[in-house]
Motif scaffolding. Sequence first.
Motif, PDB file in Angstrom:
ATOM      1  N   VAL A  34       0.854  -1.181   0.000  1.00 12.57           N
ATOM      2  CA  VAL A  34       0.000   0.000   0.000  1.00 12.57           C
ATOM      3  C   VAL A  34       0.892   1.235   0.000  1.00 12.57           C
ATOM      4  O   VAL A  34       1.830   1.333   0.782  1.00 12.57           O
ATOM      5  N   ARG A  35       0.597   2.164  -0.910  1.00 15.86           N
ATOM      6  CA  ARG A  35       1.344   3.420  -0.963  1.00 15.86           C
ATOM      7  C   ARG A  35       0.898   4.319   0.189  1.00 15.86           C
ATOM      8  O   ARG A  35      -0.268   4.332   0.546  1.00 15.86           O
ATOM      9  N   LEU A  36       1.814   5.066   0.723  1.00 14.36           N
ATOM     10  CA  LEU A  36       1.526   6.023   1.780  1.00 14.36           C
ATOM     11  C   LEU A  36       1.794   7.417   1.239  1.00 14.36           C
ATOM     12  O   LEU A  36       2.830   7.653   0.619  1.00 14.36           O
ATOM     13  N   ARG A  37       0.849   8.317   1.465  1.00 11.42           N
ATOM     14  CA  ARG A  37       1.081   9.705   1.051  1.00 11.42           C
ATOM     15  C   ARG A  37       0.475  10.627   2.092  1.00 11.42           C
ATOM     16  O   ARG A  37      -0.396  10.239   2.872  1.00 11.42           O
ATOM     17  N   SER A  38       0.952  11.836   2.072  1.00  9.28           N
ATOM     18  CA  SER A  38       0.405  12.849   2.963  1.00  9.28           C
ATOM     19  C   SER A  38      -0.479  13.789   2.150  1.00  9.28           C
ATOM     20  O   SER A  38      -0.242  13.997   0.961  1.00  9.28           O
ATOM     21  N   VAL A  39      -1.487  14.340   2.817  1.00 11.83           N
ATOM     22  CA  VAL A  39      -2.367  15.327   2.193  1.00 11.83           C
ATOM     23  C   VAL A  39      -2.529  16.488   3.159  1.00 11.83           C
ATOM     24  O   VAL A  39      -2.297  16.354   4.356  1.00 11.83           O
ATOM     25  N   VAL A  40      -2.943  17.627   2.630  1.00 15.61           N
ATOM     26  CA  VAL A  40      -3.040  18.823   3.459  1.00 15.61           C
ATOM     27  C   VAL A  40      -4.282  18.806   4.341  1.00 15.61           C
ATOM     28  O   VAL A  40      -4.216  19.139   5.504  1.00 15.61           O
ATOM     29  N   CYS A  41      -5.434  18.385   3.830  1.00 12.30           N
ATOM     30  CA  CYS A  41      -6.639  18.391   4.658  1.00 12.30           C
ATOM     31  C   CYS A  41      -7.659  17.405   4.106  1.00 12.30           C
ATOM     32  O   CYS A  41      -7.938  17.418   2.908  1.00 12.30           O
ATOM     33  N   LEU A  42      -8.222  16.597   4.973  1.00  7.68           N
ATOM     34  CA  LEU A  42      -9.290  15.680   4.584  1.00  7.68           C
ATOM     35  C   LEU A  42     -10.662  16.189   5.043  1.00  7.68           C
ATOM     36  O   LEU A  42     -11.649  15.475   4.937  1.00  7.68           O
ATOM     37  N   ALA A  43     -10.720  17.418   5.556  1.00  2.00           N
ATOM     38  CA  ALA A  43     -11.973  18.063   5.972  1.00  2.00           C
ATOM     39  C   ALA A  43     -12.767  17.195   6.952  1.00  2.00           C
ATOM     40  O   ALA A  43     -13.982  17.097   6.864  1.00  2.00           O
ATOM     41  N   ASN A  44     -12.059  16.577   7.858  1.00  2.75           N
ATOM     42  CA  ASN A  44     -12.684  15.747   8.882  1.00  2.75           C
ATOM     43  C   ASN A  44     -12.175  16.202  10.255  1.00  2.75           C
ATOM     44  O   ASN A  44     -11.925  15.403  11.146  1.00  2.75           O
ATOM     45  N   CYS A  45     -12.042  17.502  10.405  1.00  2.00           N
ATOM     46  CA  CYS A  45     -11.374  18.093  11.563  1.00  2.00           C
ATOM     47  C   CYS A  45     -11.999  17.702  12.905  1.00  2.00           C
ATOM     48  O   CYS A  45     -11.290  17.523  13.886  1.00  2.00           O
ATOM     49  N   GLU A  46     -13.301  17.576  12.951  1.00  3.68           N
ATOM     50  CA  GLU A  46     -13.937  17.213  14.216  1.00  3.68           C
ATOM     51  C   GLU A  46     -13.635  15.790  14.630  1.00  3.68           C
ATOM     52  O   GLU A  46     -13.809  15.441  15.794  1.00  3.68           O
ATOM     53  N   ARG A  47     -13.196  14.969  13.685  1.00  6.51           N
ATOM     54  CA  ARG A  47     -12.838  13.583  14.003  1.00  6.51           C
ATOM     55  C   ARG A  47     -11.392  13.316  13.622  1.00  6.51           C
ATOM     56  O   ARG A  47     -11.022  12.194  13.333  1.00  6.51           O
ATOM     57  N   GLY A  48     -10.556  14.367  13.606  1.00  9.25           N
ATOM     58  CA  GLY A  48      -9.148  14.207  13.266  1.00  9.25           C
ATOM     59  C   GLY A  48      -8.424  13.544  14.411  1.00  9.25           C
ATOM     60  O   GLY A  48      -8.921  13.511  15.507  1.00  9.25           O
ATOM     61  N   CYS A  49      -7.435  13.011  14.140  1.00 14.89           N
ATOM     62  CA  CYS A  49      -6.547  12.756  13.029  1.00 14.89           C
ATOM     63  C   CYS A  49      -7.217  11.787  12.039  1.00 14.89           C
ATOM     64  O   CYS A  49      -7.845  10.820  12.432  1.00 14.89           O
ATOM     65  N   SER A  50      -7.069  12.068  10.750  1.00 18.51           N
ATOM     66  CA  SER A  50      -7.810  11.339   9.734  1.00 18.51           C
ATOM     67  C   SER A  50      -6.914  10.757   8.661  1.00 18.51           C
ATOM     68  O   SER A  50      -5.816  11.251   8.407  1.00 18.51           O
ATOM     69  N   ALA A  51      -7.443   9.709   8.024  1.00 17.54           N
ATOM     70  CA  ALA A  51      -6.776   9.077   6.889  1.00 17.54           C
ATOM     71  C   ALA A  51      -7.859   8.548   5.958  1.00 17.54           C
ATOM     72  O   ALA A  51      -9.001   8.332   6.372  1.00 17.54           O
ATOM     73  N   ALA A  52      -7.493   8.351   4.707  1.00 14.81           N
ATOM     74  CA  ALA A  52      -8.410   7.766   3.732  1.00 14.81           C
ATOM     75  C   ALA A  52      -7.647   6.703   2.965  1.00 14.81           C
ATOM     76  O   ALA A  52      -6.452   6.861   2.692  1.00 14.81           O
ATOM     77  N   ILE A  53      -8.340   5.618   2.628  1.00 13.44           N
ATOM     78  CA  ILE A  53      -7.712   4.570   1.833  1.00 13.44           C
ATOM     79  C   ILE A  53      -8.569   4.326   0.603  1.00 13.44           C
ATOM     80  O   ILE A  53      -9.801   4.312   0.681  1.00 13.44           O
ATOM     81  N   GLN A  54      -7.891   4.175  -0.533  1.00 13.74           N
ATOM     82  CA  GLN A  54      -8.609   4.001  -1.790  1.00 13.74           C
ATOM     83  C   GLN A  54      -7.760   3.175  -2.759  1.00 13.74           C
ATOM     84  O   GLN A  54      -6.540   3.086  -2.615  1.00 13.74           O
ATOM     85  N   ALA A  55      -8.457   2.566  -3.721  1.00 15.90           N
ATOM     86  CA  ALA A  55      -7.804   1.813  -4.789  1.00 15.90           C
ATOM     87  C   ALA A  55      -8.784   1.711  -5.946  1.00 15.90           C
ATOM     88  O   ALA A  55     -10.006   1.748  -5.743  1.00 15.90           O
ATOM     89  N   PRO A  56      -8.262   1.588  -7.165  1.00 17.26           N
ATOM     90  CA  PRO A  56      -9.154   1.445  -8.314  1.00 17.26           C
ATOM     91  C   PRO A  56     -10.091   0.249  -8.136  1.00 17.26           C
ATOM     92  O   PRO A  56      -9.661  -0.839  -7.733  1.00 17.26           O
ATOM     93  N   GLY A  57     -11.373   0.477  -8.395  1.00 21.07           N
ATOM     94  CA  GLY A  57     -12.363  -0.587  -8.323  1.00 21.07           C
ATOM     95  C   GLY A  57     -12.789  -0.973  -6.919  1.00 21.07           C
ATOM     96  O   GLY A  57     -13.538  -1.924  -6.738  1.00 21.07           O
ATOM     97  N   LYS A  58     -12.341  -0.223  -5.901  1.00 21.26           N
ATOM     98  CA  LYS A  58     -12.699  -0.531  -4.516  1.00 21.26           C
ATOM     99  C   LYS A  58     -13.359   0.680  -3.864  1.00 21.26           C
ATOM    100  O   LYS A  58     -13.167   1.813  -4.299  1.00 21.26           O
ATOM    101  N   TRP A  59     -14.119   0.416  -2.811  1.00 19.55           N
ATOM    102  CA  TRP A  59     -14.668   1.487  -2.000  1.00 19.55           C
ATOM    103  C   TRP A  59     -13.526   2.308  -1.412  1.00 19.55           C
ATOM    104  O   TRP A  59     -12.459   1.775  -1.111  1.00 19.55           O
ATOM    105  N   THR A  60     -13.754   3.594  -1.225  1.00 21.66           N
ATOM    106  CA  THR A  60     -12.843   4.474  -0.504  1.00 21.66           C
ATOM    107  C   THR A  60     -13.396   4.629   0.902  1.00 21.66           C
ATOM    108  O   THR A  60     -14.597   4.843   1.081  1.00 21.66           O
ATOM    109  N   TYR A  61     -12.519   4.530   1.900  1.00 20.03           N
ATOM    110  CA  TYR A  61     -12.930   4.661   3.303  1.00 20.03           C
ATOM    111  C   TYR A  61     -12.220   5.833   3.948  1.00 20.03           C
ATOM    112  O   TYR A  61     -11.008   6.003   3.782  1.00 20.03           O
TER     113      TYR A  61
END
Length: 117
Positions: A34-61
């Motif tokens: 799994v690739r790891l990357r950083s992003v500036v904001c996931l707009a989930n501040c009230e439930r931060g610290c946040s992460a998202a996982i995604q892949a082609p053809g799969k649900w994103t969580y």
Amino acid sequence: MASERPCLSVCLTCRDDDGARLHEALRPLMTNGVRLRSVVCLANCERGCSAAIQAPGKWTYLLGNLTPDLAQDVARYSELYALSPTGFVSRAARAPSLREAIVGRVPAFPLDDPETP
């Protein structure tokens, strides 16, 4: 091909630098394809610290309420996600620390379903 691999995006701007510390803690643990990357904001501040996982053809969580000390559990979750044909990882299969972490999910794109009228 790298773009076909799942990608775990960790928000670096989450409260008190927890996102940046989680990202750093995950670096040596991401040996699961799994690739790891950083992003500036996931707009989930009230439930931060946040992460998202995604892949082609799969649900994103979107995951929230993470802390740097959960890096091992997040790495294992990303491995289970990668192994799942749809990206679904049952609540029971997740570490207890992540059983309430899923904030939302987005269907795979492009959609294989016919358009809804």
